[in-house]
Structure formats: C-alpha cells, structure tokens
Scaffold this active site. Structure first.
Site, PDB file in Angstrom:
ATOM      1  CD  GLU A  70      33.701 -61.095  16.738  1.00 57.64           C
ATOM      2  OE1 GLU A  70      33.826 -60.187  17.592  1.00 57.64           O
ATOM      3  OE2 GLU A  70      33.563 -62.290  17.024  1.00 57.64           O
ATOM      4  CD  GLU A  80      25.165 -59.341  19.824  1.00 61.93           C
ATOM      5  OE1 GLU A  80      24.810 -60.527  19.990  1.00 61.93           O
ATOM      6  OE2 GLU A  80      26.303 -59.017  19.440  1.00 61.93           O
ATOM      7  CD  GLU A  93      32.892 -56.509  25.061  1.00 60.11           C
ATOM      8  OE1 GLU A  93      32.525 -56.843  23.930  1.00 60.11           O
ATOM      9  OE2 GLU A  93      34.010 -56.752  25.516  1.00 60.11           O
ATOM     10  CE  LYS A 149      28.927 -59.243  22.780  1.00 61.65           C
ATOM     11  NZ  LYS A 149      29.684 -60.230  21.994  1.00 61.65           N
TER      12      LYS A 149
END
Length: 324
Positions: free
Chosen positions: A245, A296, A305, A299
């Site tokens: 990642e 997302e 994030e 999250k």
C-alpha cells in the site's frame, strides 16, 4: 542478487464504502486503463469472480479474522479454505500473491501468534498443488514495525515482535518471497513536519540526506532502505521488498489534494516502471500497489483516510495519473 525484473504497478481495490460501482464495472475500469495487477483485501466471491478469465494478476488477502482457524487446522483445512474462497472463483494462474494477514504485528496483537502457523499450512496446501513457485505467500506489515528508521542504516525492528518477525523472515528467505510493507510518506509528513518537508515526502527533488555514502533525495527511498537494513541486521538481507500500500489523499487533511496525489503517485509509478530502485539497491525496481482504486466513504479514522481514490465511482480519474 537477481530480483524479478519487470515490476508491475498494482492498485489496491478496497471496498469499505456504500457507494461503489458493481465489481463487474470496477473490473471494466481496471482493464480499460491497462492496470495489470490488483490487490484485494479479502476474497469476497462477488468482487473476485469478475476477475476470472481476465489477464489481471491478483494479490489476495487472507483476512485477519480467518487466521486462527487456518492456523489451528491442518494442511487439508488450508486447502479447503483456498478451494472454497479463491480457486472456486478464479484460476490459480491469475494469483501472484497470497497476503496472510494485514498489519497484524503490533496493530492487531490478538492475531500475531496465528500468522506463521497459517502461512505454513497455506504453503503446504500450495505445495501439494504444485503452486509454490507460482504463488508467493507473505504478510503485509505497517511501517511501524520499525522502532527506528532514521537514518536508514540504523533501522531496527520493534523488539516486541522480533520472535514472530524472525520466523516470518526465515520463511520468506526460504521460499524466495518478499517482505510486504505498507508505506505512507503522507503520514510521516503530517506527523513530523518539523523534520519532513512536503517536497521530501512527495519525492520531489530538493533536499538530500547522506547515509553510509548513499544519497537520499526522498522519504520513500529512505523507508524502503530502512527495511532492507533492518532485515540485514537480522541476517536476512537478500529478501526483496514489495510495497503493498502507498498513496496520497486528495482531501480531508493538510496537503491532501489532487495535485499532490498526482505528484506523489506519479513519481512512485515512474520510479517503478523505470526500475530506478533505491540507493541501497539501485536498478532493482520496487513493486508497488497504489492505494486506492476508489474513495472509501466508510473507512474509520481521520477524514483523509476516505479520500485515496485514483478513480471516481463513475470511472473517471480523479487526477491524470499515467500508470504505464
């Protein structure tokens, strides 16, 4: 040392959101944009099946919550798990990596003792299927497993996890598998602005740091080499590093915008495609998985994030990143 040479650019396909396009649409976006390598965090059949028959290589996660049962079971248990969760949906020929646990050491201590036994059982199951040369097994770790990373040559692993980590390193060495790490220079920048400049975190040329006569022009190189030095210290200097990642957010925090995300991810991609390597391993490209395919919105944690998406849910790039 002879490392694998053409390093693909992968992208993480996270699904912690309630507004994502159907997986079939996501796979179409992936193929249309020439992306050849994808990381899936868990083998959900709905998201896995659309990849079947494509040329996309997969790095598939074995979720943390599945580790205890696989570790406590037998080779047959692991074989059955692989068959029902993965091979029933996609051919082994498409699988590049199995990532057994994500950021377990230090962050998810409950699962720590299960990682290595689960890896061994899965390896034996793959061995019976003659797949151990094709599918490599590892476990993705957070950069925080280094208790010291500066300067890189002084890097050491956290002593609290060393017994388990050493067993992992021994397995990786014996099976020619990579150490997998999640590396976010963005986190280092926002948490250490007194010491880390924005340009240094973005891989933009500027300041330099010299360590062991090696010149470091960015934080990404420093972090990768810190892992290499730390492995050398434990007697495992020959293991390659795969970044499972890395990325830069487009909103939700300081310096989080599309312009900086394009600069960071663009520089990471160019370095990988050109096999630039790092000061300690020049010319040996670092395989990376960029985070993330989409934003997302569910999250947990800081707002940023939720904003790592390279593509919008309509399939249009959030910024003009060239991936090949």
């Amino acid at each position: 040392m002879n490392f694998a040479i053409a390093v693909p650019i992968g992208i993480c396909y996270g699904r912690v959101a309630n507004n994502l396009p159907p997986p079939t649409t996501a796979v179409n976006i992936i193929t249309t944009n020439g992306i050849s390598s994808i990381r899936l965090f868990n083998p959900n059949p709905e998201s896995l099946q659309p990849f079947s028959g494509t040329r996309i290589q997969l790095a598939i996660g074995v979720p943390n919550e599945d580790l205890p049962s696989i570790a406590a079971g037998t080779t047959t248990t692991a074989h059955n798990w692989l068959q029902s969760n993965i091979f029933a949906h996609v051919s082994p020929d498409q699988i590049r990596y199995l990532i057994v646990g994500n950021e377990v050491f230090l962050k998810e201590p409950y699962y720590t003792s299960h990682v290595i036994p689960a890896i061994f059982n899965i390896y034996q199951a793959l061995h019976i299927l003659n797949l151990t040369d094709k599918i490599k097994i590892s476990s993705a770790q957070a950069a925080s497993i280094l208790s010291n990373s500066y300067p890189p040559s002084h890097a050491i692993f956290d002593p609290n996890i060393l017994p388990d980590l050493t067993r992992l390193l021994r397995f990786l060495h014996d099976t020619s598998s990579p150490l997998m790490v999640n590396v976010y220079t963005y986190f280092s920048y926002i948490n250490n602005q007194e010491y880390v400049t924005l340009d240094y975190a973005l891989l933009k040329s500027g300041s330099e740091m010299i360590d062991q006569n090696l010149v470091y022009e960015n934080l990404f190189d420093m972090t990768i080499d810190a892992f290499i030095y730390a492995m050398e210290r434990e007697g495992y200097g020959g293991i390659r590093v795969v970044v499972t990642e890395t990325g830069w957010p487009t909103a939700g925090g300081e310096a989080a915008n599309g312009e900086n995300a394009l600069v960071y991810n663009g520089n990471v991609v160019k370095r990988s495609l050109n096999n630039v390597g790092t000061p300690k391993r020049p010319g040996i490209g670092v395989e990376v998985f960029l985070f993330d395919l989409f934003d997302e919105n569910e999250k947990m944690g800081n707002e940023f994030e939720k904003h790592f998406g390279i593509f919008g849910i309509n399939g249009v790039k959030a910024y003009d990143l060239v991936l090949y």
